[in-house]
Motif scaffolding. Structure first.
Motif, PDB file in Angstrom:
ATOM      1  N   LEU A 147       0.821  -1.207   0.000  1.00 45.01           N
ATOM      2  CA  LEU A 147       0.000   0.000   0.000  1.00 45.01           C
ATOM      3  C   LEU A 147       0.859   1.262   0.000  1.00 45.01           C
ATOM      4  CD1 LEU A 147      -2.727  -1.147   2.527  1.00 45.01           C
ATOM      5  CD2 LEU A 147      -3.150  -0.472   0.149  1.00 45.01           C
ATOM      6  N   THR A 148       1.916   1.246   0.798  1.00 42.58           N
ATOM      7  CA  THR A 148       2.786   2.417   0.904  1.00 42.58           C
ATOM      8  C   THR A 148       3.461   2.739  -0.422  1.00 42.58           C
ATOM      9  OG1 THR A 148       3.197   1.907   3.239  1.00 42.58           O
ATOM     10  CG2 THR A 148       4.748   3.389   2.152  1.00 42.58           C
ATOM     11  N   GLU A 149       3.754   1.717  -1.207  1.00 48.39           N
ATOM     12  CA  GLU A 149       4.499   1.904  -2.454  1.00 48.39           C
ATOM     13  C   GLU A 149       3.608   2.145  -3.671  1.00 48.39           C
ATOM     14  OE1 GLU A 149       6.879  -1.606  -2.620  1.00 48.39           O
ATOM     15  OE2 GLU A 149       7.956  -1.108  -0.767  1.00 48.39           O
ATOM     16  N   LEU A 150       2.301   2.247  -3.481  1.00 47.45           N
ATOM     17  CA  LEU A 150       1.415   2.477  -4.617  1.00 47.45           C
ATOM     18  C   LEU A 150       1.709   3.820  -5.276  1.00 47.45           C
ATOM     19  CD1 LEU A 150      -2.055   1.306  -3.252  1.00 47.45           C
ATOM     20  CD2 LEU A 150      -0.643   0.160  -4.972  1.00 47.45           C
ATOM     21  N   PRO A 151       1.661   3.886  -6.607  1.00 46.61           N
ATOM     22  CA  PRO A 151       1.844   5.174  -7.287  1.00 46.61           C
ATOM     23  C   PRO A 151       0.647   6.084  -7.019  1.00 46.61           C
ATOM     24  CG  PRO A 151       1.167   3.497  -8.853  1.00 46.61           C
ATOM     25  CD  PRO A 151       1.422   2.777  -7.555  1.00 46.61           C
ATOM     26  N   VAL A 152       0.866   7.384  -7.159  1.00 54.42           N
ATOM     27  CA  VAL A 152      -0.192   8.369  -6.935  1.00 54.42           C
ATOM     28  C   VAL A 152      -0.879   8.686  -8.254  1.00 54.42           C
ATOM     29  CG1 VAL A 152      -0.670  10.755  -6.241  1.00 54.42           C
ATOM     30  CG2 VAL A 152       0.950   9.367  -4.924  1.00 54.42           C
ATOM     31  N   LEU A 153      -2.202   8.679  -8.237  1.00 55.26           N
ATOM     32  CA  LEU A 153      -2.984   9.101  -9.396  1.00 55.26           C
ATOM     33  C   LEU A 153      -3.179  10.603  -9.306  1.00 55.26           C
ATOM     34  CD1 LEU A 153      -4.846   8.439 -11.864  1.00 55.26           C
ATOM     35  CD2 LEU A 153      -6.720   8.250 -10.197  1.00 55.26           C
ATOM     36  N   ALA A 154      -2.773  11.335 -10.342  1.00 57.27           N
ATOM     37  CA  ALA A 154      -2.906  12.784 -10.342  1.00 57.27           C
ATOM     38  C   ALA A 154      -4.378  13.190 -10.377  1.00 57.27           C
ATOM     39  CB  ALA A 154      -2.159  13.375 -11.530  1.00 57.27           C
ATOM     40  N   GLY A 155      -4.665  14.371  -9.829  1.00 59.25           N
ATOM     41  CA  GLY A 155      -6.030  14.890  -9.820  1.00 59.25           C
ATOM     42  C   GLY A 155      -6.633  14.958 -11.213  1.00 59.25           C
ATOM     43  N   PHE A 156      -7.950  14.945 -11.282  1.00 60.30           N
ATOM     44  CA  PHE A 156      -8.629  14.894 -12.578  1.00 60.30           C
ATOM     45  C   PHE A 156     -10.013  15.513 -12.448  1.00 60.30           C
ATOM     46  CE2 PHE A 156      -9.437  11.029 -10.218  1.00 60.30           C
ATOM     47  CZ  PHE A 156     -10.814  10.858 -10.319  1.00 60.30           C
ATOM     48  N   LEU A 157     -10.676  15.687 -13.594  1.00 64.57           N
ATOM     49  CA  LEU A 157     -12.040  16.199 -13.632  1.00 64.57           C
ATOM     50  C   LEU A 157     -12.997  15.079 -14.022  1.00 64.57           C
ATOM     51  CD1 LEU A 157     -11.582  19.633 -15.448  1.00 64.57           C
ATOM     52  CD2 LEU A 157     -12.001  19.244 -13.009  1.00 64.57           C
ATOM     53  N   GLY A 158     -14.142  15.024 -13.357  1.00 69.64           N
ATOM     54  CA  GLY A 158     -15.196  14.098 -13.703  1.00 69.64           C
ATOM     55  C   GLY A 158     -16.496  14.863 -13.849  1.00 69.64           C
TER      56      GLY A 158
ATOM     57  N   VAL B 120      -8.473   6.878 -14.921  1.00 67.28           N
ATOM     58  CA  VAL B 120      -8.940   6.479 -13.587  1.00 67.28           C
ATOM     59  C   VAL B 120      -9.331   5.007 -13.597  1.00 67.28           C
ATOM     60  CG1 VAL B 120     -10.572   6.966 -11.734  1.00 67.28           C
ATOM     61  CG2 VAL B 120      -9.722   8.834 -13.171  1.00 67.28           C
ATOM     62  N   HIS B 121     -10.025   4.585 -14.632  1.00 69.97           N
ATOM     63  CA  HIS B 121     -10.354   3.162 -14.767  1.00 69.97           C
ATOM     64  C   HIS B 121      -9.070   2.331 -14.870  1.00 69.97           C
ATOM     65  CE1 HIS B 121     -14.722   3.507 -15.211  1.00 69.97           C
ATOM     66  NE2 HIS B 121     -14.498   4.594 -15.924  1.00 69.97           N
ATOM     67  N   ASP B 122      -8.093   2.847 -15.614  1.00 77.45           N
ATOM     68  CA  ASP B 122      -6.822   2.130 -15.765  1.00 77.45           C
ATOM     69  C   ASP B 122      -6.104   2.015 -14.423  1.00 77.45           C
ATOM     70  OD1 ASP B 122      -7.351   1.952 -18.458  1.00 77.45           O
ATOM     71  OD2 ASP B 122      -6.010   3.593 -19.035  1.00 77.45           O
ATOM     72  N   TYR B 123      -6.141   3.085 -13.627  1.00 72.52           N
ATOM     73  CA  TYR B 123      -5.482   3.075 -12.320  1.00 72.52           C
ATOM     74  C   TYR B 123      -6.169   2.077 -11.389  1.00 72.52           C
ATOM     75  CZ  TYR B 123      -3.467   4.782  -7.925  1.00 72.52           C
ATOM     76  OH  TYR B 123      -2.815   4.871  -6.715  1.00 72.52           O
ATOM     77  N   GLN B 124      -7.491   2.062 -11.417  1.00 72.52           N
ATOM     78  CA  GLN B 124      -8.213   1.129 -10.564  1.00 72.52           C
ATOM     79  C   GLN B 124      -7.929  -0.306 -10.970  1.00 72.52           C
ATOM     80  OE1 GLN B 124     -11.328  -0.804 -10.669  1.00 72.52           O
ATOM     81  NE2 GLN B 124     -11.854  -0.758  -8.490  1.00 72.52           N
TER      82      GLN B 124
ATOM     83  N   VAL C 250     -23.172  18.202 -13.510  1.00 78.79           N
ATOM     84  CA  VAL C 250     -22.220  19.016 -12.753  1.00 78.79           C
ATOM     85  C   VAL C 250     -20.807  18.474 -12.970  1.00 78.79           C
ATOM     86  CG1 VAL C 250     -23.795  19.803 -10.941  1.00 78.79           C
ATOM     87  CG2 VAL C 250     -22.620  17.616 -10.667  1.00 78.79           C
ATOM     88  N   ALA C 251     -19.864  19.391 -13.083  1.00 80.15           N
ATOM     89  CA  ALA C 251     -18.454  19.003 -13.155  1.00 80.15           C
ATOM     90  C   ALA C 251     -17.942  18.766 -11.739  1.00 80.15           C
ATOM     91  CB  ALA C 251     -17.640  20.098 -13.834  1.00 80.15           C
ATOM     92  N   ILE C 252     -17.026  17.823 -11.597  1.00 78.49           N
ATOM     93  CA  ILE C 252     -16.469  17.503 -10.274  1.00 78.49           C
ATOM     94  C   ILE C 252     -14.955  17.477 -10.380  1.00 78.49           C
ATOM     95  CG2 ILE C 252     -16.429  15.842  -8.375  1.00 78.49           C
ATOM     96  CD1 ILE C 252     -19.097  14.753  -9.427  1.00 78.49           C
ATOM     97  N   GLU C 253     -14.306  18.229  -9.514  1.00 80.21           N
ATOM     98  CA  GLU C 253     -12.843  18.278  -9.493  1.00 80.21           C
ATOM     99  C   GLU C 253     -12.321  17.399  -8.365  1.00 80.21           C
ATOM    100  OE1 GLU C 253      -9.149  21.481  -8.993  1.00 80.21           O
ATOM    101  OE2 GLU C 253     -11.237  22.189  -9.000  1.00 80.21           O
ATOM    102  N   PHE C 254     -11.380  16.518  -8.697  1.00 73.49           N
ATOM    103  CA  PHE C 254     -10.789  15.609  -7.720  1.00 73.49           C
ATOM    104  C   PHE C 254      -9.315  15.935  -7.529  1.00 73.49           C
ATOM    105  CE2 PHE C 254     -14.323  13.235  -9.568  1.00 73.49           C
ATOM    106  CZ  PHE C 254     -14.943  12.689  -8.454  1.00 73.49           C
ATOM    107  N   GLY C 255      -8.816  15.676  -6.321  1.00 79.96           N
ATOM    108  CA  GLY C 255      -7.408  15.858  -6.024  1.00 79.96           C
ATOM    109  C   GLY C 255      -6.611  14.589  -6.282  1.00 79.96           C
ATOM    110  N   ASP C 256      -5.326  14.624  -5.937  1.00 77.63           N
ATOM    111  CA  ASP C 256      -4.459  13.450  -6.089  1.00 77.63           C
ATOM    112  C   ASP C 256      -4.933  12.319  -5.187  1.00 77.63           C
ATOM    113  OD1 ASP C 256      -3.000  15.088  -7.742  1.00 77.63           O
ATOM    114  OD2 ASP C 256      -1.320  15.340  -6.347  1.00 77.63           O
TER     115      ASP C 256
END
Length: 202
Positions: free
Chosen positions: A86-97, A121-125, A183-189
């Motif tokens: 878990l600690t070594e997982l890469p970070v997914l950059a913020g995105f818009l949905g 996001v689907h690829d990261y999951q 509605v647009a939704i902004e997500f963080g990292d």
């Protein structure tokens, strides 16, 4: 943190999830507050998030793994392996949905925004699930897919992932899907909720 309780008992501790925080819904607070007419109690905006992987309570997951392997996997080995992964997982950059409807969740107890997310996001999951699969395989589990779907700690129950943001308590257990203005939704990292629990487990 240990996993020595008898098989079948559930332990207590912080729930671990890989998630992305919601930074903004629509043009501001009023767009989110307008959803209050569809739910009994609207969640605080500061706690809104989209879960990418529900890991659950670490000790519970370790207990599930030990039980699945009939004790071949040892708790003192499994716990640090899971925490390190878990600690070594890469970070997914913020995105818009975006979202244009509310859907019932949790057996009808909760209402949430169903979110259209970018392909990355689907690829990261999918990467998270693949990594989890490799981790469990390395720990000696057989029928890993069956374990992932049946582990009470992981809480999957379905292989189909619907991106969503839980926003409030449903008014009844039989609320229908509700179409709303898009509605647009902004997500963080991406982040690990309660990630501080991982350092003591490694």
């Amino acid at each position: 943190m240990t996993a020595t309780n008898p098989v079948g008992s559930r332990l207590h501790g912080p729930r671990i999830t890989v998630e992305v925080p919601v930074l903004r819904i629509g043009d501001g607070a009023s767009d989110y507050e307008g959803l209050a007419r569809f739910v009994d109690a609207l969640r605080k905006p500061s706690g809104l998030h989209l879960t990418l992987l529900h890991v659950g309570i670490l000790d519970d997951l370790v207990q599930d793994i030990v039980a699945w392997t009939k004790g071949v996997a040892r708790p003192e080995h499994v716990l640090p392996e899971v925490a390190s992964w878990l600690t070594e997982l890469p970070v997914l950059a913020g995105f818009l949905g975006k979202s244009d409807r509310l859907i019932p969740l949790g057996g009808g107890r909760v209402m949430g925004l169903e979110v259209d997310v970018p392909q990355e996001v689907h690829d990261y999951q999918a990467l998270l699930l693949q990594g989890l699969h490799f981790l469990l395989d390395d720990l000696g589990l057989d029928n890993v897919d069956d374990f992932i779907l049946s582990s009470p700690a992981l809480g999957y129950r379905s292989p189909r992932w619907v991106p969503h943001i839980a926003v409030g308590k449903a008014r009844t257990r039989h609320e229908p899907v509700v179409e709303i203005a898009p509605v647009a939704i902004e997500f963080g990292d991406s982040r690990i909720r309660n990630g501080q629990a991982l350092s003591s487990a490694q």
